[in-house]
Scaffold this motif. Structure first.
Motif, short mmCIF file in Angstrom:
data_model
loop_
_atom_site.label_atom_id
_atom_site.label_comp_id
_atom_site.label_asym_id
_atom_site.label_seq_id
_atom_site.Cartn_x
_atom_site.Cartn_y
_atom_site.Cartn_z
N LEU A 109 0.84 -1.20 0.00
CA LEU A 109 0.00 0.00 0.00
C LEU A 109 0.88 1.25 0.00
N ILE A 110 0.82 2.04 1.05
CA ILE A 110 1.63 3.26 1.15
C ILE A 110 2.82 2.99 2.07
N THR A 111 4.01 3.31 1.61
CA THR A 111 5.21 3.18 2.44
C THR A 111 5.51 4.52 3.09
N GLU A 112 5.66 4.51 4.42
CA GLU A 112 5.93 5.74 5.17
C GLU A 112 7.24 5.60 5.93
N ASN A 113 8.08 6.60 5.84
CA ASN A 113 9.31 6.70 6.62
C ASN A 113 9.28 8.01 7.41
N PHE A 114 9.52 7.91 8.69
CA PHE A 114 9.45 9.07 9.58
C PHE A 114 10.82 9.38 10.16
N PHE A 115 11.08 10.65 10.38
CA PHE A 115 12.18 11.08 11.24
C PHE A 115 11.61 12.05 12.27
N ASN A 116 11.63 11.64 13.52
CA ASN A 116 11.04 12.44 14.61
C ASN A 116 12.14 13.05 15.46
N ILE A 117 11.94 14.28 15.86
CA ILE A 117 12.78 14.94 16.87
C ILE A 117 11.87 15.24 18.07
N THR A 118 12.24 14.72 19.22
CA THR A 118 11.43 14.93 20.43
C THR A 118 12.20 15.77 21.43
N LEU A 119 11.49 16.63 22.10
CA LEU A 119 12.08 17.45 23.16
C LEU A 119 11.17 17.40 24.38
N GLY A 120 11.74 16.98 25.50
CA GLY A 120 11.00 16.95 26.75
C GLY A 120 11.81 17.58 27.86
N VAL A 121 11.13 18.22 28.76
CA VAL A 121 11.80 18.82 29.92
C VAL A 121 11.13 18.29 31.18
N ASN A 122 11.94 17.65 32.01
CA ASN A 122 11.46 17.05 33.24
C ASN A 122 11.96 17.90 34.42
N PHE A 123 11.05 18.72 34.97
CA PHE A 123 11.40 19.57 36.10
C PHE A 123 11.36 18.76 37.38
N ASN A 124 12.45 18.80 38.14
CA ASN A 124 12.59 18.05 39.39
C ASN A 124 12.87 19.05 40.51
N GLU A 125 11.88 19.26 41.37
CA GLU A 125 11.99 20.30 42.39
C GLU A 125 11.68 19.76 43.78
N LEU A 126 12.34 20.36 44.77
CA LEU A 126 12.03 20.05 46.17
C LEU A 126 10.95 21.02 46.65
N TRP A 127 9.69 20.60 46.53
CA TRP A 127 8.56 21.46 46.89
C TRP A 127 8.05 21.22 48.30
N PHE A 128 8.41 20.12 48.89
CA PHE A 128 7.80 19.75 50.17
C PHE A 128 8.81 19.76 51.32
N TRP A 129 9.97 20.41 51.09
CA TRP A 129 10.97 20.51 52.14
C TRP A 129 10.79 21.83 52.87
N GLN A 130 10.72 21.76 54.18
CA GLN A 130 10.52 22.95 55.01
C GLN A 130 11.79 23.24 55.79
N ARG A 131 12.33 24.43 55.60
CA ARG A 131 13.53 24.83 56.33
C ARG A 131 13.19 25.14 57.79
N LYS A 132 14.00 24.61 58.69
CA LYS A 132 13.79 24.88 60.11
C LYS A 132 14.30 26.27 60.47
N ILE A 133 13.48 27.04 61.20
CA ILE A 133 13.83 28.39 61.62
C ILE A 133 14.37 28.34 63.04
N ARG A 134 15.58 28.86 63.22
CA ARG A 134 16.19 28.83 64.54
C ARG A 134 16.23 30.22 65.16
#
Length: 418
Positions: free
Chosen positions: A393-418
């Motif tokens: 039938l139809i022959t298809e050839n693909f070239f894909n470029i993917t870009l992903g950004v995985n943000f990794n953050e410390l959101w649940f850490w609480q600094r102790k106040i002295r």
């Protein structure tokens, strides 16, 4: 980080601009071309992920992986892709460009042994346009749309075992248009629409055990039951060169007439982490599409339209192998880059007039850590070949470029106040 966000938004904006030029003619049939819920990092590894679990990357393929996140971390992952497509049918060749925003996911802890994730991922894609000559005129086919899934998932872990689930709201419109243009005058539009408003569930399990001091064996399994699709579908006929209204010539509730299949995914992986880090995984996917009922309206609305006749579903099987290697976890910048590669082979669910659709591909990519933290930029490349057998039938050839950004953050850490 601000410069990084500008780069991401520019890339996504560029892919959205070329999205309308995408032309994948196999997406004409069924629900379109299927996605495997893989993130950009996983796509660089052949889209493996059933056994994969990490507190650094989100894995939607197996919801049991959500339990691996630690109690202080918040993950946010966004991905986009760009595609160059070369098509050939007999002696006719053409190429097109496409792309767009692929997915948005988040993962966060609920308790020490429980994690959760929410996000938006694609289930299927439809986008094509082509024309053919008919007696005393021409016929043009075009389509667009697809199915997206907004999901929420929860997982818990204990003694090496993890169990989880995803519940998703599936939504989207699939529109297939056929324009008939006789040589005399006038133009007729036959339009078929599937409007999906449904829910979906996926269950997942993982088990990990040490086999040496630094190596671990990882096993994964997912299951999704066969279920009826909810929504509605209809067909209309309209004389587009006049001010006439579209006439609805067929209508059907989708419940009980359209189904998604029973699906099973299984994976086995081996990982190592000490001065360097590496992992390798093999995945197998089985989807029982031959038992998933599909009741098209075409025979009711336009029995003479041969484009939509002779379509059945095959059971879909997919084999994938992928791996990742980080030369030195605490080395210089280039030593901390993640190098990834993978291969896959897919027997697709489409059977077009007795011809089975198959595809295979090779993937590679890099994971770059940002200087200011654990956030990772995933840049990937993929070459894919698709055709049918015994008639290509139809022959298809693909070239894909993917870009992903995985943000990794410390959101649940609480600094102790002295």
């Amino acid at each position: 980080m601000k410069k990084l966000l500008v780069i991401i938004l520019c890339f996504i904006g560029l892919t959205q601009m070329v999205n309308a030029q995408n032309n994948r003619q196999y997406s004409l049939y069924g629900y379109g071309l299927l996605s495997d819920r893989a993130t950009s990092m996983q796509r660089q590894m052949g889209s493996v992920g059933y056994a994969m679990h990490s507190g650094r990357q989100i894995n939607v393929m197996n919801p049991a992986s959500y339990a691996s996140i630690d109690s202080l971390t918040f993950l946010f992952d966004i991905g986009a892709d760009m595609t160059v497509l070369w098509q050939q049918e007999e002696d006719v060749k053409e190429h097109s460009f496409g792309g767009g925003l692929d997915y948005i996911t988040m993962q966060f802890p609920i308790w020490k042994y429980i994690g959760a994730s929410i996000g938006l991922v694609p289930y299927s894609y439809v986008g094509y346009a082509f024309g053919t000559e008919i007696q005393h005129g021409a016929m043009t086919n075009q389509g667009e749309g697809g199915i997206n899934q907004a999901y929420i998932g929860v997982a818990g872990t204990y003694a090496g075992f993890s169990l989880g689930f995803n519940v998703a709201y599936s939504f989207g419109n699939i529109i297939n248009d056929v324009f008939s243009s006789p040589e005399s005058s006038g133009q007729t539009l036959f339009e078929h629409v599937m409007q999906i408003r449904d829910w979906d569930i996926v269950l997942g399990a993982q088990y990990t055990t040490p086999i040496t001091r630094n190596e671990r064996l990882n096993l994964g399994l997912t299951f999704a039951p066969k279920k009826s699709i909810h929504g509605q579908t209809w067909a209309t006929l309209q004389e587009t060169t006049h001010d006439s209204q579209a006439d609805t010539i067929a209508f059907m509730k989708m419940a009980g007439n359209y189904y998604t299949p029973m699906s099973i995914g299984a994976g086995i992986g081996l990982s190592h982490e000490r001065t360097c880090r590496w992992l390798v995984e093999v995945d197998f996917t089985y989807q029982q599409w031959s038992k998933a009922k599909y009741s098209p309206l075409y025979s009711l609305a336009d029995p003479d339209n041969l484009v939509f006749q002779g379509m059945n579903f095959n059971n879909r099987t997919r084999f994938a192998l992928g791996g990742e290697f980080v030369p030195k976890i605490r080395g210089n910048y280039m030593q901390r880059v993640a190098y990834r590669a993978g291969v896959y082979y897919n027997n697709d669910y489409l059977n077009i007039q007795g011809n089975k659709v198959k595809e295979y591909g090779v993937t590679a990519g890099l994971g770059f850590n940002t200087p200011e933290g654990k956030t990772m930029i995933n840049l990937g490349f993929e070459w894919k070949h698709r055709n049918a057998t015994p008639n290509p039938l139809i022959t298809e050839n693909f070239f894909n470029i993917t870009l992903g950004v995985n943000f990794n953050e410390l959101w649940f850490w609480q600094r102790k106040i002295r």
